[in-house]
Design a protein around this motif. Structure first.
Motif, mmCIF file in Angstrom:
data_model
loop_
_atom_site.group_PDB
_atom_site.id
_atom_site.type_symbol
_atom_site.label_atom_id
_atom_site.label_comp_id
_atom_site.label_asym_id
_atom_site.label_seq_id
_atom_site.Cartn_x
_atom_site.Cartn_y
_atom_site.Cartn_z
ATOM 1 N N TRP A 140 0.808 -1.210 0.000
ATOM 2 C CA TRP A 140 0.000 0.000 0.000
ATOM 3 C C TRP A 140 0.847 1.267 0.000
ATOM 4 C CZ3 TRP A 140 -1.061 -4.325 2.913
ATOM 5 C CH2 TRP A 140 -2.180 -5.054 2.482
ATOM 6 N N ALA A 169 -6.752 5.019 -4.042
ATOM 7 C CA ALA A 169 -7.416 5.681 -2.914
ATOM 8 C C ALA A 169 -8.273 4.699 -2.129
ATOM 9 C CB ALA A 169 -8.268 6.847 -3.410
ATOM 10 N N ASP A 170 -8.976 3.817 -2.835
ATOM 11 C CA ASP A 170 -9.827 2.835 -2.160
ATOM 12 C C ASP A 170 -9.001 1.889 -1.295
ATOM 13 O OD1 ASP A 170 -12.074 3.922 -3.238
ATOM 14 O OD2 ASP A 170 -12.424 2.329 -4.716
ATOM 15 N N ARG A 222 -7.767 3.707 1.791
ATOM 16 C CA ARG A 222 -8.887 3.926 2.719
ATOM 17 C C ARG A 222 -9.263 2.636 3.440
ATOM 18 N NH1 ARG A 222 -14.830 6.345 0.960
ATOM 19 N NH2 ARG A 222 -15.751 6.403 3.061
ATOM 20 N N ASP A 280 -6.759 1.771 6.155
ATOM 21 C CA ASP A 280 -6.935 2.549 7.376
ATOM 22 C C ASP A 280 -8.150 2.069 8.172
ATOM 23 O OD1 ASP A 280 -4.712 4.033 6.755
ATOM 24 O OD2 ASP A 280 -5.832 5.689 5.857
ATOM 25 N N VAL A 281 -9.226 1.687 7.459
ATOM 26 C CA VAL A 281 -10.418 1.173 8.147
ATOM 27 C C VAL A 281 -10.089 -0.129 8.880
ATOM 28 C CG1 VAL A 281 -12.699 0.151 7.790
ATOM 29 C CG2 VAL A 281 -12.095 2.278 6.630
#
Length: 205
Positions: A85, A183-184, A187, A190-191
């Motif tokens: 990532w 970006a997905d 994200r 991080d979730v």
């Protein structure tokens, strides 16, 4: 013990294999979303289709070697640990849809045990699951300065989910380039990390 590399015809064969792999990598990197034929690779190295395949034993084995070379090159540029990532690596994937498509296509075919790429993908996923799980328990997978996730969470599960999401988003992006794959993925990372931290603070396993 001699430290010399292969000589004579063996050295020439190894050098030719490397030349073919580099030509194939370049072809797929430049291809966009279209496919790449063996003939196109052969033309880049001044050989016939049969001559190219002779060095690998078949088309699928050649394509497997191309993906292996891509992994090696990425590790040399970004390091082996926690590269999945990194924004710069994600940007490289976005810039080379031909290589992403090759990975997705070959991964699906390699589910068959007899496929030439079966062992490559089996080992690759096992290695990545272990690597990502370790990164989740010892530090962030992007190598950032944030505090590490708690060591008592189910990092193996998180690694499997993140890898599955990575492959699924690559496919969606190939079908619809408007999907912001990079970006997905960041994200989602991080979730998942936040969920792991929450679970660790509650003492969940």
């Amino acid at each position: 013990m001699s430290t010399r590399g292969p000589r004579g015809p063996y050295a020439k064969s190894a050098a030719k294999r490397q030349q073919i792999i580099e030509a194939a990598l370049a072809a797929y990197a430049e291809a966009g979303s279209r496919g790449v034929s063996v003939r196109e690779i052969a033309e880049r190295v001044g050989m016939t289709d049969a001559g190219v395949l002779h060095h690998f034993g078949g088309r699928e084995a050649l394509l497997t070697a191309v993906l292996e070379a891509r992994d090696v090159a990425a590790a040399e540029r970004h390091g082996e640990e926690g590269t999945l990532w990194r924004p710069e690596l994600l940007a490289e994937n976005v810039a080379t849809p031909g290589l992403v498509k090759l990975f997705v296509d070959l991964a699906a075919a390699a589910a068959e045990p007899g496929h030439p790429a079966h062992a490559y993908f089996t080992e690759r996923y096992a290695t990545l699951r272990e690597r990502v799980a370790r990164a989740l328990t010892e530090g962030r997978p992007d190598g950032g300065a944030e505090p590490p996730a708690r060591p008592d969470v189910d990092a193996d599960w998180a690694a499997r989910v993140l890898l599955a999401a990575t492959d699924g988003l690559q496919l969606q992006w190939l079908l619809d380039p408007s999907v912001d794959m990079a970006a997905d993925l960041l994200r989602l990372r991080d979730v998942v990390l936040g969920a792991l931290d929450d679970a660790g603070s509650r003492g969940d396993n």
